[in-house]
Design a protein around this motif. Sequence first.
Motif, PDB file in Angstrom:
ATOM      1  N   SER A  98     -28.926  61.609 -15.704  1.00 16.55           N
ATOM      2  CA  SER A  98     -28.746  60.736 -14.538  1.00 16.55           C
ATOM      3  C   SER A  98     -29.177  59.298 -14.823  1.00 16.55           C
ATOM      4  O   SER A  98     -28.870  58.384 -14.073  1.00 16.55           O
ATOM      5  N   LEU A  99     -29.941  59.087 -15.913  1.00 17.00           N
ATOM      6  CA  LEU A  99     -30.468  57.752 -16.220  1.00 17.00           C
ATOM      7  C   LEU A  99     -29.397  56.796 -16.729  1.00 17.00           C
ATOM      8  O   LEU A  99     -29.572  55.586 -16.688  1.00 17.00           O
ATOM      9  N   ALA A 116     -30.676  67.318 -16.772  1.00 20.32           N
ATOM     10  CA  ALA A 116     -29.920  66.700 -15.683  1.00 20.32           C
ATOM     11  C   ALA A 116     -30.540  65.357 -15.337  1.00 20.32           C
ATOM     12  O   ALA A 116     -29.833  64.374 -15.089  1.00 20.32           O
ATOM     13  N   TYR A 117     -31.901  65.290 -15.365  1.00 22.16           N
ATOM     14  CA  TYR A 117     -32.578  64.028 -15.042  1.00 22.16           C
ATOM     15  C   TYR A 117     -32.248  62.962 -16.087  1.00 22.16           C
ATOM     16  O   TYR A 117     -31.891  61.838 -15.745  1.00 22.16           O
ATOM     17  N   VAL A 118     -32.355  63.325 -17.356  1.00 18.93           N
ATOM     18  CA  VAL A 118     -32.064  62.366 -18.425  1.00 18.93           C
ATOM     19  C   VAL A 118     -30.611  61.895 -18.316  1.00 18.93           C
ATOM     20  O   VAL A 118     -30.322  60.706 -18.434  1.00 18.93           O
TER      21      VAL A 118
END
Length: 151
Positions: free
Chosen positions: A6-7, A2-4
């Motif tokens: 969001s980039l 999810a973090y990747v």
Amino acid sequence: AAYVASLGAGPAIPTEEQYGPEGADIAKGGELFRNNCAQCHNFTGKGGALTHGKYAPDLEDVDPKHIYEAMLTGPQNMPSFPDSVLSEQNKKDIIAYLGEVNSDQTESPGGLSLGGLGPVSEGLFGWIFGLGGMILVAVWVAARTAKAKKS
Ligand code: HEC
């Protein structure tokens, strides 16, 4: 993940409908593969060496979904093939072609596949065995003629 995600925006994970074999044209896929991928991955996707120690991997056991994603993203040295370059249908055809040529059920219509490496190995085989055979016959004929003359 999810973090990747969001980039930055990236292509969506393809669905079975996009990479599945239904409605795919294998012959067209072969043509597209030879035009767009074979210069790096070889004629039936056996892989090959590139410059600076890099290499394009063998595609034999790669998952259809992963092939689709590789075409969208273009990992490392590989160019990406967005839908404007290869349409969804084109990608489906290529995946179906790779599935067909690397399937255990597919027999090589020419007999020996010689590793599926293309014209270099086939040419070498032709030179060594074809030309070699003709030379042996020529030597045999010459030896017999020489013997016949002596007697
Ligand atoms: C300029 C050379 C080049 C071309 C053209 C090219 N590839 Fe690649 N491909 C590569 C390289 C290099 C890698 C390895 C990338 C890495 O190590 O991350 C790769 C990786 C892949 C992978 C991932 C394999 C794995 O085991 O993870 C797939 C699938 C793939 N390519 C399919 C294709 C298809 C299909 C085409 C044609 C539409 C194509 N490639 C065109 C160079 C190329």
